[in-house]
Motif scaffolding. Structure first.
Motif, PDB file in Angstrom:
ATOM      1  N   ALA A 273     -49.266 -60.526  86.858  1.00 47.67           N
ATOM      2  CA  ALA A 273     -49.409 -59.091  87.172  1.00 47.67           C
ATOM      3  C   ALA A 273     -49.062 -58.248  85.948  1.00 47.67           C
ATOM      4  O   ALA A 273     -49.721 -57.233  85.676  1.00 47.67           O
ATOM      5  N   ALA A 274     -48.062 -58.668  85.185  1.00 49.87           N
ATOM      6  CA  ALA A 274     -47.607 -57.873  84.031  1.00 49.87           C
ATOM      7  C   ALA A 274     -48.705 -57.730  82.975  1.00 49.87           C
ATOM      8  O   ALA A 274     -48.896 -56.638  82.424  1.00 49.87           O
ATOM      9  N   VAL A 275     -49.432 -58.818  82.683  1.00 44.75           N
ATOM     10  CA  VAL A 275     -50.494 -58.676  81.664  1.00 44.75           C
ATOM     11  C   VAL A 275     -51.604 -57.757  82.169  1.00 44.75           C
ATOM     12  O   VAL A 275     -52.186 -56.983  81.397  1.00 44.75           O
ATOM     13  N   GLU A 276     -51.866 -57.785  83.477  1.00 42.58           N
ATOM     14  CA  GLU A 276     -52.880 -56.890  84.034  1.00 42.58           C
ATOM     15  C   GLU A 276     -52.405 -55.430  83.954  1.00 42.58           C
ATOM     16  O   GLU A 276     -53.207 -54.518  83.708  1.00 42.58           O
ATOM     17  N   LEU A 277     -51.103 -55.217  84.153  1.00 42.67           N
ATOM     18  CA  LEU A 277     -50.563 -53.852  84.064  1.00 42.67           C
ATOM     19  C   LEU A 277     -50.664 -53.306  82.634  1.00 42.67           C
ATOM     20  O   LEU A 277     -50.999 -52.126  82.441  1.00 42.67           O
ATOM     21  N   VAL A 278     -50.385 -54.151  81.648  1.00 44.36           N
ATOM     22  CA  VAL A 278     -50.513 -53.686  80.262  1.00 44.36           C
ATOM     23  C   VAL A 278     -51.979 -53.400  79.939  1.00 44.36           C
ATOM     24  O   VAL A 278     -52.307 -52.411  79.267  1.00 44.36           O
ATOM     25  N   HIS A 279     -52.870 -54.239  80.430  1.00 49.66           N
ATOM     26  CA  HIS A 279     -54.307 -53.987  80.250  1.00 49.66           C
ATOM     27  C   HIS A 279     -54.693 -52.650  80.883  1.00 49.66           C
ATOM     28  O   HIS A 279     -55.382 -51.826  80.261  1.00 49.66           O
ATOM     29  N   ALA A 280     -54.191 -52.399  82.092  1.00 46.66           N
ATOM     30  CA  ALA A 280     -54.498 -51.140  82.792  1.00 46.66           C
ATOM     31  C   ALA A 280     -53.926 -49.944  82.033  1.00 46.66           C
ATOM     32  O   ALA A 280     -54.600 -48.911  81.873  1.00 46.66           O
ATOM     33  N   PHE A 281     -52.693 -50.069  81.541  1.00 51.85           N
ATOM     34  CA  PHE A 281     -52.101 -49.013  80.703  1.00 51.85           C
ATOM     35  C   PHE A 281     -53.006 -48.690  79.524  1.00 51.85           C
ATOM     36  O   PHE A 281     -53.301 -47.531  79.243  1.00 51.85           O
ATOM     37  N   SER A 282     -53.492 -49.744  78.845  1.00 47.61           N
ATOM     38  CA  SER A 282     -54.242 -49.478  77.611  1.00 47.61           C
ATOM     39  C   SER A 282     -55.590 -48.823  77.935  1.00 47.61           C
ATOM     40  O   SER A 282     -56.033 -47.938  77.203  1.00 47.61           O
ATOM     41  N   LEU A 283     -56.198 -49.211  79.035  1.00 42.38           N
ATOM     42  CA  LEU A 283     -57.477 -48.578  79.394  1.00 42.38           C
ATOM     43  C   LEU A 283     -57.266 -47.114  79.799  1.00 42.38           C
ATOM     44  O   LEU A 283     -58.065 -46.237  79.437  1.00 42.38           O
ATOM     45  N   LEU A 284     -56.211 -46.854  80.563  1.00 38.59           N
ATOM     46  CA  LEU A 284     -55.928 -45.466  80.971  1.00 38.59           C
ATOM     47  C   LEU A 284     -55.771 -44.572  79.741  1.00 38.59           C
ATOM     48  O   LEU A 284     -56.359 -43.489  79.667  1.00 38.59           O
ATOM     49  N   HIS A 285     -54.973 -45.029  78.764  1.00 37.90           N
ATOM     50  CA  HIS A 285     -54.745 -44.212  77.571  1.00 37.90           C
ATOM     51  C   HIS A 285     -55.979 -44.190  76.657  1.00 37.90           C
ATOM     52  O   HIS A 285     -56.322 -43.148  76.101  1.00 37.90           O
ATOM     53  N   ASP A 286     -56.654 -45.340  76.509  1.00 35.80           N
ATOM     54  CA  ASP A 286     -57.848 -45.379  75.638  1.00 35.80           C
ATOM     55  C   ASP A 286     -58.934 -44.434  76.141  1.00 35.80           C
ATOM     56  O   ASP A 286     -59.598 -43.769  75.342  1.00 35.80           O
ATOM     57  N   ASP A 287     -59.135 -44.392  77.439  1.00 35.34           N
ATOM     58  CA  ASP A 287     -60.189 -43.528  77.972  1.00 35.34           C
ATOM     59  C   ASP A 287     -59.911 -42.064  77.647  1.00 35.34           C
ATOM     60  O   ASP A 287     -60.837 -41.291  77.384  1.00 35.34           O
ATOM     61  N   ILE A 288     -58.615 -41.681  77.677  1.00 31.10           N
ATOM     62  CA  ILE A 288     -58.272 -40.300  77.306  1.00 31.10           C
ATOM     63  C   ILE A 288     -58.569 -40.082  75.822  1.00 31.10           C
ATOM     64  O   ILE A 288     -59.207 -39.112  75.426  1.00 31.10           O
ATOM     65  N   MET A 289     -58.103 -41.028  74.998  1.00 25.96           N
ATOM     66  CA  MET A 289     -58.263 -40.877  73.540  1.00 25.96           C
ATOM     67  C   MET A 289     -59.729 -40.842  73.130  1.00 25.96           C
ATOM     68  O   MET A 289     -60.123 -40.066  72.276  1.00 25.96           O
ATOM     69  N   ASP A 290     -60.524 -41.735  73.736  1.00 25.60           N
ATOM     70  CA  ASP A 290     -61.931 -41.823  73.346  1.00 25.60           C
ATOM     71  C   ASP A 290     -62.794 -40.805  74.081  1.00 25.60           C
ATOM     72  O   ASP A 290     -63.980 -40.672  73.785  1.00 25.60           O
ATOM     73  N   GLY A 291     -62.207 -40.110  75.053  1.00 25.06           N
ATOM     74  CA  GLY A 291     -62.997 -39.167  75.849  1.00 25.06           C
ATOM     75  C   GLY A 291     -64.028 -39.874  76.729  1.00 25.06           C
ATOM     76  O   GLY A 291     -65.026 -39.265  77.123  1.00 25.06           O
TER      77      GLY A 291
END
Lengths: 337, 337
Positions: free
Chosen positions: A80-98
């Motif tokens: 679950a932890a690796v999936e949570l880090v993956h989810a964190f990075s997508l949430l932030h990347d989508d904001i950064m990349d618009g």
């Protein structure tokens, strides 16, 4: 064409989802709602939805526990932890990349706003570490440190990616290192974290991580190819999306640095300040191909998969583990899903 | 009037800064540059600057180690870790709130862009956990878990703050809970983390955390008062900043829920959709005062400081520790710095 995910991936999802749901339920209501939407469990109003996400990283984490001879139950928090880090990075990347679309749905920040999506990313990142430390074991601490180190490389890769956008020239070696950080590090951690939790031998953990790093590069190459030639109904993104955003992805940098006339023309085209027209985008894709960027990326992905499989072949693994690892990385790298 | 910081704060800064600098130096160059600027060590071009930040949380962390009879050296990574989480939260909060000024300088996102500032926040958050786990002790793991739990409450508090902005009515109790999460939780952790690292008795850790939670509320009340009546040269923000942003801060909510005519008029004024004019902002500040919001916040801060000191009085602490704790929290709550 959409290949079905290997059975171990579907199995991992049904094992890990309850752990993820319990973990997210501990967060404050706003953050839990954003996270639940992003993870595909609910619609924007919090009503249940049919989950769409895969559980590739959890499946790899579970296999890595089996590789160390551990039972599956004990490694579920790590999966679950690796999936949570993956989810964190997508949430932030989508904001950064618009990026406004994620998995064929509006991305979380477009639904809940940038601030709520940022906070949800922060919360999932912290939650990942909490799940590992709650184990109260030395293996849990090892895994938490491994995941933190992988997350730092992921952040460093994203920072390089940002920095490349503002630079006229990026070498293939720099681009490869960026991809290894951004994609390879979390995949390497996913492929070894179960063995850390199980307190397996260090050489096994290292070999599994090396396997995952190679697989991660193959995955990034496949993703880069899809970013140019992927059909929108497969990628969930507009056609030629990466060229539109002028991403310095591996096939593009390979083309630009190829020393060919097509490569030079591509560099000139991408360097012009105005937005590219549709015919110019199509021309850019053609030039990547003509300069050999596409063929190089396809061959390089294949080399990486072979190297990954050689890593595994040298290990003495319990029955079925090698085969399932192989199935998943071939599936990830095919990315026709 | 600017009161000088207690000597223990200056001392903490000189002890912790080398640990912080070593930790930040491990990050990728872009992220390290943003973090170095945010922490006040460098100008936007990476050139050395005269550090301006205080080290209040590290000073509290060091005192909490002394409270448990530990030597100062062993708790420096924990003192650095609480400062890193504080820095993470300011980096992300400034982006969310659109605040362009931080400590009398342009905030990091205005200099490096939102994406780089987000990534730097992410990296500092992960780094905090890494510093604690690197200790390789049970106390380090205890501290890492405590800091993660505090961070989750900090995030929950920020999420409530966001959610309040879109709501017509917020009760004083909700507002108090939000402040306890957003400000109190990290201060409670700072006041107890050294005792966790030192593996002190659980009742000592709990009492120190309760002390910090009370001090944190006093701090938030002082900050809320400054957000309305603070002079720009002290706060580094425009005059009447919080009213301009229509923050539902404690004195404002106390005024609105006071049942007075002034409170009703304030609620009506803040509910109007158009931006408030300068005379309307001055009127709003006057109404907070007339409705008793200012006097309530001042008295409440004093009660919290008394409660905090009572927490400490019940403990048997090494010589000087109680006095230094008291000095720091009185300084924090005066906030004329």
């Amino acid at each position: 064409m959409t290949a079905p995910a290997p059975p171990s991936v579907a199995g991992a999802r049904s094992l890990v989802e309850p752990v993820l749901r319990d973990a997210v339920a501990r967060l404050d209501p706003l953050t839990a709602r954003v996270a639940g939407y992003h993870l595909g469990w609910s619609d924007p109003y919090g009503r249940p939805a049919t989950p769409g996400g895969k559980a590739l990283r959890p499946a790899l984490a579970i296999l890595s526990a089996r590789a160390a001879g551990a039972d599956v139950g004990s490694c579920l928090p790590a999966a679950a932890a690796v999936e949570l880090v993956h989810a964190f990075s997508l949430l932030h990347d989508d904001i950064m990349d618009g990026d406004r679309v994620r998995r064929h749905r509006p991305s979380a920040w477009t639904v809940f706003g940038r601030s709520a999506a940022m906070l949800a990313g922060d919360a999932l990142l912290v939650l990942a570490g909490e799940l590992l430390l709650e184990q109260g074991t030395r293996g849990g601490v090892w895994a938490a440190r491994g995941l933190a180190a992988a997350t730092q490389r992921l952040i460093a890769g994203q920072a390089s990616d940002l920095e490349f956008e503002g630079r006229p020239e990026v070498s293939l070696e720099e681009c490869r290192r960026m991809s290894a950080d951004k994609t390879g590090s979390l995949l390497a951690c996913s492929c070894s974290i179960g063995a850390m939790v199980a307190e397996g031998p260090a050489h096994l953990v290292a070999a599994l991580a090396a396997f995952g790093a190679q697989a991660g590069l193959a995955f990034q190459l496949a993703d880069d190819l899809l970013g140019i030639w992927g059909a929108p109904e497969v990628t969930g993104k507009p056609v030629l999306a990466d060229l539109r955003a002028r991403k310095k992805s591996l096939p593009v940098v390979a083309a630009i640095t190829s020393g060919t006339t097509a490569g030079e023309r591509l560099a000139k085209l991408l360097a012009q300040p105005d937005p590219l027209s549709e015919p110019e985008l199509a021309e850019a894709a053609r030039l990547v191909e003509e300069a050999g960027g596409r063929a190089w990326a396809e061959a390089e992905a294949e080399h990486r998969l072979d190297a990954a499989e050689r890593q595994l072949a040298a290990l003495d693994l319990p029955r079925g583990v090698r085969e399932e690892f192989g199935e998943i990385i071939r599936f990830i790298a095919s990315r026709d899903h």
